[in-house]
Design a protein around this motif. Structure first.
Motif, PDB file in Angstrom:
ATOM      1  N   LEU A 184      23.694 -18.387   9.224  1.00  0.00           N
ATOM      2  CA  LEU A 184      22.547 -18.790  10.045  1.00  0.00           C
ATOM      3  C   LEU A 184      22.408 -20.308  10.068  1.00  0.00           C
ATOM      4  O   LEU A 184      23.116 -21.033   9.368  1.00  0.00           O
ATOM      5  CB  LEU A 184      21.275 -18.139   9.502  1.00  0.00           C
ATOM      6  CG  LEU A 184      21.281 -16.601   9.524  1.00  0.00           C
ATOM      7  CD1 LEU A 184      20.060 -16.056   8.784  1.00  0.00           C
ATOM      8  CD2 LEU A 184      21.321 -16.073  10.957  1.00  0.00           C
ATOM      9  N   LEU A 208      21.734  -8.453  18.847  1.00  0.00           N
ATOM     10  CA  LEU A 208      21.204  -9.748  19.286  1.00  0.00           C
ATOM     11  C   LEU A 208      22.249 -10.850  19.069  1.00  0.00           C
ATOM     12  O   LEU A 208      22.410 -11.739  19.911  1.00  0.00           O
ATOM     13  CB  LEU A 208      19.920 -10.071  18.521  1.00  0.00           C
ATOM     14  CG  LEU A 208      19.216 -11.379  18.886  1.00  0.00           C
ATOM     15  CD1 LEU A 208      18.715 -11.349  20.335  1.00  0.00           C
ATOM     16  CD2 LEU A 208      18.064 -11.664  17.932  1.00  0.00           C
ATOM     17  N   SER A 212      25.484 -13.823  21.832  1.00  0.00           N
ATOM     18  CA  SER A 212      24.588 -14.978  21.771  1.00  0.00           C
ATOM     19  C   SER A 212      25.364 -16.295  21.667  1.00  0.00           C
ATOM     20  O   SER A 212      24.764 -17.357  21.515  1.00  0.00           O
ATOM     21  CB  SER A 212      23.604 -14.835  20.606  1.00  0.00           C
ATOM     22  OG  SER A 212      24.258 -14.905  19.362  1.00  0.00           O
ATOM     23  N   THR A 215      24.780 -19.380  19.295  1.00  0.00           N
ATOM     24  CA  THR A 215      23.547 -20.171  19.325  1.00  0.00           C
ATOM     25  C   THR A 215      22.540 -19.716  18.276  1.00  0.00           C
ATOM     26  O   THR A 215      21.591 -20.435  17.978  1.00  0.00           O
ATOM     27  CB  THR A 215      22.860 -20.096  20.709  1.00  0.00           C
ATOM     28  OG1 THR A 215      22.537 -18.730  20.992  1.00  0.00           O
ATOM     29  CG2 THR A 215      23.774 -20.644  21.792  1.00  0.00           C
ATOM     30  N   LEU A 216      22.731 -18.508  17.725  1.00  0.00           N
ATOM     31  CA  LEU A 216      21.784 -17.968  16.739  1.00  0.00           C
ATOM     32  C   LEU A 216      22.400 -17.853  15.354  1.00  0.00           C
ATOM     33  O   LEU A 216      21.692 -17.629  14.366  1.00  0.00           O
ATOM     34  CB  LEU A 216      21.289 -16.588  17.191  1.00  0.00           C
ATOM     35  CG  LEU A 216      20.553 -16.529  18.529  1.00  0.00           C
ATOM     36  CD1 LEU A 216      20.167 -15.093  18.855  1.00  0.00           C
ATOM     37  CD2 LEU A 216      19.333 -17.442  18.532  1.00  0.00           C
ATOM     38  N   ILE A 460      13.125 -17.111  20.681  1.00  0.00           N
ATOM     39  CA  ILE A 460      14.011 -16.519  19.670  1.00  0.00           C
ATOM     40  C   ILE A 460      14.922 -17.583  19.079  1.00  0.00           C
ATOM     41  O   ILE A 460      15.141 -17.641  17.867  1.00  0.00           O
ATOM     42  CB  ILE A 460      14.794 -15.343  20.291  1.00  0.00           C
ATOM     43  CG1 ILE A 460      13.830 -14.186  20.575  1.00  0.00           C
ATOM     44  CG2 ILE A 460      15.944 -14.915  19.380  1.00  0.00           C
ATOM     45  CD1 ILE A 460      14.421 -13.066  21.393  1.00  0.00           C
ATOM     46  N   LYS A 461      15.443 -18.446  19.947  1.00  0.00           N
ATOM     47  CA  LYS A 461      16.269 -19.551  19.445  1.00  0.00           C
ATOM     48  C   LYS A 461      15.465 -20.415  18.471  1.00  0.00           C
ATOM     49  O   LYS A 461      15.945 -20.759  17.380  1.00  0.00           O
ATOM     50  CB  LYS A 461      16.764 -20.384  20.631  1.00  0.00           C
ATOM     51  CG  LYS A 461      17.442 -21.696  20.277  1.00  0.00           C
ATOM     52  CD  LYS A 461      18.812 -21.517  19.650  1.00  0.00           C
ATOM     53  CE  LYS A 461      19.523 -22.869  19.493  1.00  0.00           C
ATOM     54  NZ  LYS A 461      20.806 -22.714  18.761  1.00  0.00           N
ATOM     55  N   ALA A 463      12.949 -19.549  16.717  1.00  0.00           N
ATOM     56  CA  ALA A 463      12.630 -18.798  15.502  1.00  0.00           C
ATOM     57  C   ALA A 463      13.807 -18.790  14.537  1.00  0.00           C
ATOM     58  O   ALA A 463      13.630 -18.883  13.327  1.00  0.00           O
ATOM     59  CB  ALA A 463      12.235 -17.364  15.862  1.00  0.00           C
ATOM     60  N   LEU A 464      15.008 -18.668  15.067  1.00  0.00           N
ATOM     61  CA  LEU A 464      16.185 -18.542  14.207  1.00  0.00           C
ATOM     62  C   LEU A 464      16.874 -19.880  13.945  1.00  0.00           C
ATOM     63  O   LEU A 464      17.609 -20.012  12.960  1.00  0.00           O
ATOM     64  CB  LEU A 464      17.187 -17.554  14.813  1.00  0.00           C
ATOM     65  CG  LEU A 464      17.021 -16.089  14.365  1.00  0.00           C
ATOM     66  CD1 LEU A 464      15.653 -15.553  14.713  1.00  0.00           C
ATOM     67  CD2 LEU A 464      18.130 -15.216  14.940  1.00  0.00           C
TER      68      LEU A 464
END
Lengths: 484, 484
Positions: A184, A208, A212, A215-216, A460-461, A463-464
């Motif tokens: 992460l 998810l 992606s 990007t996550l 979401i981006k 958040a992560l």
């Protein structure tokens, strides 16, 4: 709640000190800063997508190496661009200014093949075909087969949710990813998903992460679901059609008949002509290239009489839709011969100039209309656009010849590209069927998704990856992009 | 970045004023506050899961009604618990104190069946079997078949990512959801996904919503992918085994042989005995219940000789693994007769007391070991635990008789329940194969996911629902739960 994608050069410590500090964290040869390596690792195979060389390329040999690189970058506000085999076609692996490229190519071990559970665990850098060959030794089959299967990696396939020819029956990469090991943005490592056949504990974070585009999180290991290798018998049916409309009608009729082929590919007259001009062996004896406008290539893979029946039905549908000649094959060599034009189409086109590979997906019934609009765009803007298509999925790959040394021609090609995207959306399609948004499809994605859904992506981006460390500016429209 | 799940009563305006204000927003009969309606809509079918009555139940008849209810709640800091048909088995639809339950049951229209594109669009409240029957009229098939298919809704199936008997070959609900209409926590409406066969534009937010149990948004419409109805021919093979180990060996051998059955169900001796004691017709003539410990019921559905071959192979494997008698059927009535014990098992068990339906999933090869451990838990804690299982998936449903009026017995059952979850995790399994986390599996999910992955859930929840409006306390472990 927006994500910074600033690529301002970090000035403290100096760039030289920074690179030295990074290099000291890795074994010799693992952190490269020489110009040729930076150049070859600064972009993927997409034409037109912007990139700038990174400050360093880290060749990770373990999840721990990725952690080290991400922690180093996160601590210093430096961006990280993950990279699989670099075979992407949307710019998703393109480097941004002052970033560290983390290459997964050396993480090429297949860690486990479990015959009873029908799964395999592979490091991200394992080449798709390598995994397929390895599991085949245990009687197992990894279906996802992007055209890049000989050169693309499982990690990249997962990060882009790669498709392929067999999707029409067997689905895409996401359908075969059971679990992931992911680094992460804060350099922590998580294992997502499960090793069981089913599992619904918590949100589908595996799904998810798939698609992606780094990007996550950075995918370092992939646990894939496998199918038995046995029980399939391939048969090919090929039809030569006098027009795109006739071929499109045949595609719709196959679907309507309740047949799910294992492949249903379309090749248009421009591709046929390019292959003929190059090698002259794309068409069998007795077929006049001048009389052939469009080829449809179908595979079915049911065993025994069921396979024969499906092949019979497809052959009859091809003939009824105006197929001027329909051929069939059951022997592998013959099946491969019939699909030869498909395999030669892309290299044949590349002889004409740089090829921008489009990747739209429209409802199956709109395939003929979409192809007609592509042809109209090519004609009105004087651009060469050939078409190969996973027709059974409605996934079209207009191949736009995009000259680099003729600005006027390039501009015309750009206009045609935008027209194709607009027409795809007008027909109820999506701007990326299987290649991903990367950089090339950001404007199209903005239109398709709309502001509220784009905002969900940003949330979401954030958040992560609140600092925006991982692969800035890719996968969904956010802040303005770095342009070269 | 945690999500509040406070359920403190909102005191300004008064509860009465609040309910009056809510009621005025809807047509007569759409917002219920009578005690019987509140009671029947305050929980799902899970035993043991906590609940409190809501302040009102809104029967949404449109996406707009859901928007109205969510906006009303969000403006006032009130929680919203979405509810499909209320057939869940984990407490995911259970009401919390002072919340509004939004029921989707009246949104029961099938909006579209598109034969050429093989998709359907259904409002969330459409019953699974109703959708299946409707699309069958167009020659199409919706595969996901939870045991609740006669009473559960598509919206609830999507919110929980429901499984079923055919998953072993055809996958789960998530594999058939192309797109969703969702009301978000801020009362905005988004359309996620696509209508095309493939599509990778942006993050897989459709997949994120599927299985998120209404904690990230309220699903009001579902676009599902369909398969052709034609081309399948069902054959059943049933084997009577002298022990769980023998049956487990047969399951592993079927998998190892490269056979993918369309169903592979296991029923243990406790279920067989309960069915025999109740109706006495679960077993065919000539089979002595005392000699039968475990039943395996397989279906294959390939056409023609391929189907015959698969059925032959399974029958041979069953016999080799010690199946004392193996029966086969191809006629629908006979197939149904062979599966009768499976259908009767659950109601037969319910005659013995309230049934807590467990839902663990272990690697296929661990099915015999897991079943042995479940039997050991039952014996050591003096609890009746029967087993039905989607054995081909490793998805086991221990049915724990959970007496309400015998606290000591209930406590023993609770200990057995926790032991089963611990053993499942020890064997590499997941705490929920198909029912979802809801409330019952929160502790197990915490152990399985680990703190960093739980934190990812919290981050995503906070990003999409910062005020914690939607279905607080469900789907993943967060702040302490409301307990009745």
């Amino acid at each position: 709640m927006t994500t910074s994608v600033s690529t301002e050069r970090s000035t403290d410590p100096s760039a030289t000190d920074l690179v030295s500090a990074l290099t000291r964290l890795f074994a010799a040869g693992q952190a490269a800063t020489d110009a040729p390596t930076l150049a070859t690792h600064s972009h993927d195979d997409a034409e037109w997508a912007a990139y700038e060389p990174p400050i360093a390329v880290v060749f990770a040999e373990s999840t721990g190496d990725v952690v080290t690189a991400v922690r180093f970058a996160a601590d210093r506000g430096i961006r990280v661009v993950p990279r699989g085999a670099g075979t992407g076609l949307s710019g998703g692996a393109n480097s941004v200014a002052n970033c560290i490229v983390v290459s997964l190519e050396r993480m090429s071990a297949i860690l486990e093949v479990d015959t009873d559970e029908r799964l395999a665990v592979a490091q991200a850098g394992v080449i798709n075909d390598t995994l397929r060959a390895e599991v085949a030794k245990s009687g197992l089959w990894y279906p996802p087969d992007p055209a890049s299967s000989a050169i693309s990696s499982i990690g990249g396939n997962a990060a882009t949710n790669a498709g392929g020819i067999c999707c029409v029956k067997y689905g895409v990469t996401r359908d075969y990813v059971l679990g992931l090991t992911v680094v992460l943005a804060d350099a922590s490592v998580v294992r997502l998903g499960h090793r069981t056949a089913k599992g619904v504990t918590g949100y589908d974070l595996t799904g998810l992460m798939v698609g992606s585009e780094g990007t996550l999180g950075i995918i370092t290991e992939v646990t894939v679901r496998l199918l038995p290798l046995a029980g399939r018998e391939e048969r090919a049916v090929i039809g030569y059609f006098p027009s795109l409309v006739a071929a499109g009608d045949a595609v719709a009729a196959v679907s309507r008949a309740g047949i799910v082929p294992a492949a249903l590919e379309l090749i248009d007259s421009t591709c046929i002509a390019a292959v003929e001009a190059w090698q002259g062996l794309g068409l069998p004896d007795g077929v006049d290239p001048a009389q052939v406008n469009t080829l449809l290539l179908a595979k079915v893979d049911e065993r025994g009489e069921a396979g024969d029946e499906s092949a019979d039905e497809i052959a009859a549908i091809f003939a009824a839709a105006g197929g001027s000649r329909v051929e069939r094959a059951t022997e592998k060599a013959d099946v491969d011969r019939l699909f030869l034009t498909r395999r030669l189409a892309y290299p044949a086109l590349e002889r004409l100039g740089p090829v921008l590979t489009e990747d739209i997906c429209v409802p199956r019934g709109q395939v003929p209309e979409m192809l007609a609009r592509i042809q109209a765009s090519a004609a009105s803007h004087d651009v060469v656009i050939a078409n190969i298509a996973h027709a059974g999925d409605g996934n079209l790959h207009p191949l736009i010849i995009a000259p680099e040394d003729d600005p006027a021609a390039k501009e015309r090609a750009r206009i045609a590209f935008e027209e194709i995207i607009a027409n795809c959306l007008a027909l109820g399609g999506t701007v990326s069927g299987e290649h991903g948004v990367g950089l090339l499809k950001l404007p199209g994605a903005a239109t398709e998704l709309g502001p509220r859904v784009v905002d969900l992506h940003r949330s979401i981006k954030a958040a992560l990856d609140p600092a925006g460390t991982l692969n800035p500016g890719k996968a969904f429209p956010a802040a303005p992009l770095t342009r070269t």
